[in-house]
Design a protein around this motif. Structure first.
Motif, PDB file in Angstrom:
ATOM      1  N   PRO A 141     -79.817  -2.604 -67.295  1.00  0.00           N
ATOM      2  CA  PRO A 141     -79.159  -2.524 -65.992  1.00  0.00           C
ATOM      3  C   PRO A 141     -80.136  -2.377 -64.828  1.00  0.00           C
ATOM      4  N   ALA A 142     -79.680  -2.865 -63.670  1.00  0.00           N
ATOM      5  CA  ALA A 142     -80.533  -2.890 -62.483  1.00  0.00           C
ATOM      6  C   ALA A 142     -80.476  -1.613 -61.665  1.00  0.00           C
ATOM      7  N   ASP A 143     -79.352  -0.894 -61.743  1.00  0.00           N
ATOM      8  CA  ASP A 143     -79.205   0.274 -60.872  1.00  0.00           C
ATOM      9  C   ASP A 143     -78.170   1.248 -61.430  1.00  0.00           C
ATOM     10  N   ASP A 144     -77.872   2.262 -60.651  1.00  0.00           N
ATOM     11  CA  ASP A 144     -76.934   3.309 -61.044  1.00  0.00           C
ATOM     12  C   ASP A 144     -75.549   2.750 -61.366  1.00  0.00           C
ATOM     13  N   VAL A 198     -84.702 -15.242 -61.342  1.00  0.00           N
ATOM     14  CA  VAL A 198     -83.869 -14.566 -62.340  1.00  0.00           C
ATOM     15  C   VAL A 198     -84.554 -13.251 -62.681  1.00  0.00           C
ATOM     16  N   ALA A 199     -83.884 -12.149 -62.417  1.00  0.00           N
ATOM     17  CA  ALA A 199     -84.513 -10.841 -62.594  1.00  0.00           C
ATOM     18  C   ALA A 199     -83.634  -9.919 -63.433  1.00  0.00           C
ATOM     19  N   THR A 200     -84.264  -8.855 -63.941  1.00  0.00           N
ATOM     20  CA  THR A 200     -83.543  -7.851 -64.712  1.00  0.00           C
ATOM     21  C   THR A 200     -84.111  -6.471 -64.414  1.00  0.00           C
ATOM     22  N   GLY A 201     -83.270  -5.440 -64.577  1.00  0.00           N
ATOM     23  CA  GLY A 201     -83.749  -4.077 -64.368  1.00  0.00           C
ATOM     24  C   GLY A 201     -84.210  -3.821 -62.950  1.00  0.00           C
ATOM     25  N   LEU A 202     -85.250  -3.024 -62.811  1.00  0.00           N
ATOM     26  CA  LEU A 202     -85.731  -2.657 -61.472  1.00  0.00           C
ATOM     27  C   LEU A 202     -86.278  -3.837 -60.680  1.00  0.00           C
ATOM     28  N   GLU A 203     -86.563  -4.956 -61.374  1.00  0.00           N
ATOM     29  CA  GLU A 203     -87.067  -6.132 -60.667  1.00  0.00           C
ATOM     30  C   GLU A 203     -85.992  -6.838 -59.847  1.00  0.00           C
ATOM     31  N   VAL A 204     -84.735  -6.485 -60.046  1.00  0.00           N
ATOM     32  CA  VAL A 204     -83.665  -7.118 -59.271  1.00  0.00           C
ATOM     33  C   VAL A 204     -83.809  -6.790 -57.788  1.00  0.00           C
ATOM     34  N   ILE A 224     -80.504 -14.244 -59.218  1.00  0.00           N
ATOM     35  CA  ILE A 224     -79.564 -13.956 -60.297  1.00  0.00           C
ATOM     36  C   ILE A 224     -80.010 -12.704 -61.037  1.00  0.00           C
ATOM     37  N   ASN A 225     -79.070 -11.799 -61.214  1.00  0.00           N
ATOM     38  CA  ASN A 225     -79.315 -10.574 -61.972  1.00  0.00           C
ATOM     39  C   ASN A 225     -78.804 -10.781 -63.400  1.00  0.00           C
ATOM     40  N   ILE A 226     -79.717 -10.695 -64.361  1.00  0.00           N
ATOM     41  CA  ILE A 226     -79.335 -10.785 -65.772  1.00  0.00           C
ATOM     42  C   ILE A 226     -79.419  -9.378 -66.363  1.00  0.00           C
ATOM     43  N   HIS A 227     -78.270  -8.715 -66.437  1.00  0.00           N
ATOM     44  CA  HIS A 227     -78.257  -7.370 -67.016  1.00  0.00           C
ATOM     45  C   HIS A 227     -78.132  -7.414 -68.537  1.00  0.00           C
ATOM     46  N   THR A 228     -77.477  -8.444 -69.054  1.00  0.00           N
ATOM     47  CA  THR A 228     -77.366  -8.604 -70.504  1.00  0.00           C
ATOM     48  C   THR A 228     -78.332  -9.690 -70.943  1.00  0.00           C
ATOM     49  N   ILE A 229     -79.408  -9.285 -71.577  1.00  0.00           N
ATOM     50  CA  ILE A 229     -80.422 -10.244 -71.993  1.00  0.00           C
ATOM     51  C   ILE A 229     -80.042 -10.920 -73.307  1.00  0.00           C
ATOM     52  N   GLU A 243     -79.562 -27.130 -60.391  1.00  0.00           N
ATOM     53  CA  GLU A 243     -79.303 -27.205 -58.950  1.00  0.00           C
ATOM     54  C   GLU A 243     -80.515 -26.886 -58.089  1.00  0.00           C
ATOM     55  N   THR A 244     -81.416 -26.029 -58.582  1.00  0.00           N
ATOM     56  CA  THR A 244     -82.563 -25.651 -57.742  1.00  0.00           C
ATOM     57  C   THR A 244     -83.892 -26.233 -58.230  1.00  0.00           C
ATOM     58  N   GLY A 245     -83.955 -26.686 -59.459  1.00  0.00           N
ATOM     59  CA  GLY A 245     -85.128 -27.423 -59.928  1.00  0.00           C
ATOM     60  C   GLY A 245     -86.306 -26.614 -60.422  1.00  0.00           C
ATOM     61  N   CYS A 246     -86.301 -25.294 -60.258  1.00  0.00           N
ATOM     62  CA  CYS A 246     -87.368 -24.458 -60.824  1.00  0.00           C
ATOM     63  C   CYS A 246     -86.918 -23.008 -60.815  1.00  0.00           C
ATOM     64  N   ILE A 247     -87.520 -22.230 -61.702  1.00  0.00           N
ATOM     65  CA  ILE A 247     -87.103 -20.844 -61.887  1.00  0.00           C
ATOM     66  C   ILE A 247     -88.304 -19.912 -61.986  1.00  0.00           C
ATOM     67  N   VAL A 248     -88.158 -18.718 -61.398  1.00  0.00           N
ATOM     68  CA  VAL A 248     -89.106 -17.625 -61.584  1.00  0.00           C
ATOM     69  C   VAL A 248     -88.350 -16.496 -62.265  1.00  0.00           C
ATOM     70  N   THR A 249     -88.924 -15.934 -63.311  1.00  0.00           N
ATOM     71  CA  THR A 249     -88.311 -14.771 -63.954  1.00  0.00           C
ATOM     72  C   THR A 249     -89.123 -13.524 -63.611  1.00  0.00           C
ATOM     73  N   ALA A 250     -88.438 -12.401 -63.476  1.00  0.00           N
ATOM     74  CA  ALA A 250     -89.114 -11.151 -63.106  1.00  0.00           C
ATOM     75  C   ALA A 250     -88.579 -10.008 -63.954  1.00  0.00           C
ATOM     76  N   GLU A 251     -89.492  -9.298 -64.624  1.00  0.00           N
ATOM     77  CA  GLU A 251     -89.096  -8.211 -65.514  1.00  0.00           C
ATOM     78  C   GLU A 251     -90.208  -7.177 -65.640  1.00  0.00           C
ATOM     79  N   GLU A 252     -89.817  -5.937 -65.862  1.00  0.00           N
ATOM     80  CA  GLU A 252     -90.768  -4.859 -66.142  1.00  0.00           C
ATOM     81  C   GLU A 252     -90.901  -4.760 -67.664  1.00  0.00           C
ATOM     82  N   HIS A 253     -91.505  -5.787 -68.234  1.00  0.00           N
ATOM     83  CA  HIS A 253     -91.581  -5.961 -69.684  1.00  0.00           C
ATOM     84  C   HIS A 253     -92.611  -7.053 -69.925  1.00  0.00           C
TER      85      HIS A 253
END
Length: 316
Positions: A141-144, A198-204, A224-229, A243-253
């Motif tokens: 999860p990203a937050d409280d 596309v981010a998860t956790g605190l990276e959102v 996009i927030n991916i809480h369920t990996i 639709e956007t042609g490229c993706i960046v993923t961000a995670e504390e992992h």
């Protein structure tokens, strides 16, 4: 940003267990002598008869949780991510995953933001490990708001669930009063046409800041927030890729086996486009203040901006 509400998701975990206890009397909580840190002490204080301190014996704790699950209880086995996914991996795999028991793993203190505890306690491999266990649901999860909703979703799902929580207080980003947590469904927090973050956790929260920084340069970034990996929302990822042609993923992992890997797997099968990963690059953590470690390991919004420009350069 001074008025932004911040809260550690481990705090949310303890509060959710306490607040949901009356509604779900079959819930029991186990801890490995870390109730003050994992915040399960909040539940213990309110429901001591439903709390079991298993001592510093994480593997045994998972075994006890498995046994309780066979009696109809919904056990939450709680400890640091390093011990839940690391020390007790065999028991999680064989005693919980293999028989597909209704055990929930509450893993706190994940990632480098454990801070001064250092590399031995900074688990950056847990998502990768848990993803490989057949039938295991993995939630970060990203937050409280999302953390509390995830706990209830885990209760209502029959089967093993790995819940990942952090030590560091993070901004509350899910402020929409109509917010609804859906297991396995990503959440589009911002629309954009040039690329997707596309981010998860605190990276959102960092991803949202990065999108603002990119917008100032005339770059439109979808967030996009991916809480369920696992199971991951293939539809929202494939749609964003096309639709956007490229993706960046961000995670504390680690970038190996985590969100980035999961997204890349979907993209290569559904709509091949460049995927650039931001995370921990094949290295161990280090001791230091959590906020400084996010800078050292380049997990800030400005670092996502750099990766976004790399992704745009690869875009056809």
């Amino acid at each position: 940003m001074a008025d932004v509400v911040k809260k550690a998701t481990r705090e949310s975990y303890g509060e959710a267990l306490r607040d949901l206890a009356e509604k779900y009397p079959e819930v029991v909580v186990l801890d490995a002598d870390l109730a003050a840190a994992t915040k399960t002490g909040t539940f213990k204080k309110a429901y001591p008869e439903r709390f079991i301190d298993c001592g510093i014996a994480e593997a045994n704790m998972v075994g006890i949780a498995a046994g309780l699950a066979t009696t109809g209880k919904i056990p939450f086995a709680s400890t640091f991510a390093m011990f839940a996914a690391g020390r007790a991996y065999e028991q999680v795999r064989n005693a919980v995953g293999y028989p597909h028991l209704n055990v929930k793993i509450g893993a706190t203190h994940a990632g480098i933001t454990v801070g001064e505890d250092g590399a031995t306690h900074q688990c950056n491999e847990d998502i990768a490990l848990m993803r490989t266990i057949p039938g295991m649901v993995v939630i970060n999860p990203a937050d409280d708001v999302e953390a509390k909703a995830a706990v209830e979703a885990a209760i209502n799902y029959y089967g093993p669930v790995y819940l990942r929580f952090g030590r560091l207080a993070v901004p509350v980003v899910n402020t929409d009063p109509n917010y609804k947590f859906e297991l396995g469904k990503g959440v589009q927090l911002r629309d954009g046409s040039d690329l997707t973050i596309v981010a998860t956790g605190l990276e959102v929260s960092e991803a949202l800041q990065a999108a603002d920084m990119l917008a100032a340069e005339g770059i439109s970034a979808r967030v996009i927030n991916i809480h369920t990996i696992k199971p991951i929302d293939r539809d929202i990822i494939a749609k964003a890729a096309c639709e956007t042609g490229c993706i960046v993923t961000a995670e504390e992992h680690s970038v190996i086996g985590g969100l980035g890997s999961a997204v890349a797997e979907v993209v290569t099968e559904e709509c091949p486009v460049p995927v650039v990963k931001l995370g921990i690059y094949d290295r161990f953590g280090m001791s230091g203040p959590a906020a400084e470690l996010l800078d050292i390991f380049e997990l800030r919004a400005k670092d996502i901006v750099v990766k976004a420009k790399e992704a745009l350069a690869k875009k056809k």
